[in-house]
Design a protein around this motif. Structure first.
Motif: not given
Length: 170
Positions: A20-34
């Motif tokens: 399961y992958a989790i990105t912790c960010s207040d600004s990322r979207t799926e399109a900008t989540d490198e």
């Protein structure tokens, strides 16, 4: 490179994990989540199954809730990117440490050592951390920078993923 006992354990290890992958960010979207993209691509290339993916704000309660969702989704491993620095908004380290029952300090130590080769003394600012929760979910938290995610995935996480699962099953 042969290392004896770990090689025999790796020989018995599962070849595929549910991750399961989790990105912790207040600004990322799926399109900008490198970073999340790097994780998903690396898992697919290695033949692992993505059991889920989420972008959550860097808030401890949201991170802990997402880790519970990871487990509920059948994840054996949760890979988190982002929030491991020292700014006032970076709280991934605290959230992850709060749920870890069995720490894997070698991950953070090796990550910082390898990072030092690439970025010098700034590597000490990383609070990359890993461990196993009480429920048996393996959790890795790595920085959000794409080169850091690439380094962690290629040099540390993917080479040991099956071995970790094999050890937990003993």
């Amino acid at each position: 490179m042969s290392h004896g006992v770990p090689d025999s354990h790796k020989a018995r290890a599962p070849r595929h994990a549910r991750v399961y992958a989790i990105t912790c960010s207040d600004s990322r979207t799926e399109a900008t989540d490198e970073g999340g993209g790097i994780i998903k691509a690396a898992l697919a290339k290695a033949g692992h199954t993505l059991s889920g993916y989420a972008i959550v704000p860097d808030e401890p309660s949201r991170i802990v809730a997402e880790l519970a969702r990871a487990r509920d989704a059948g994840g054996q491993v949760a890979l988190i990117t982002g929030g491991t620095g020292i700014t006032s908004r970076d709280s991934t380290y605290e959230a992850v440490c709060g749920v870890i029952a069995r720490p894997l300090p070698g991950f953070g130590e090796l990550f910082r050592m390898l990072s030092y080769d690439a970025i010098g003394s700034a590597a000490m600012l990383s609070r990359a951390v890993a461990g196993v929760t009480r429920e048996g979910l393996i959790v890795f938290a790595m920085p959000g920078s794409p080169p850091a995610v690439q380094l962690a995935m290629e040099q540390l996480i993917l080479p040991e993923l099956g071995h970790l699962l094999e050890e937990l099953g003993r």
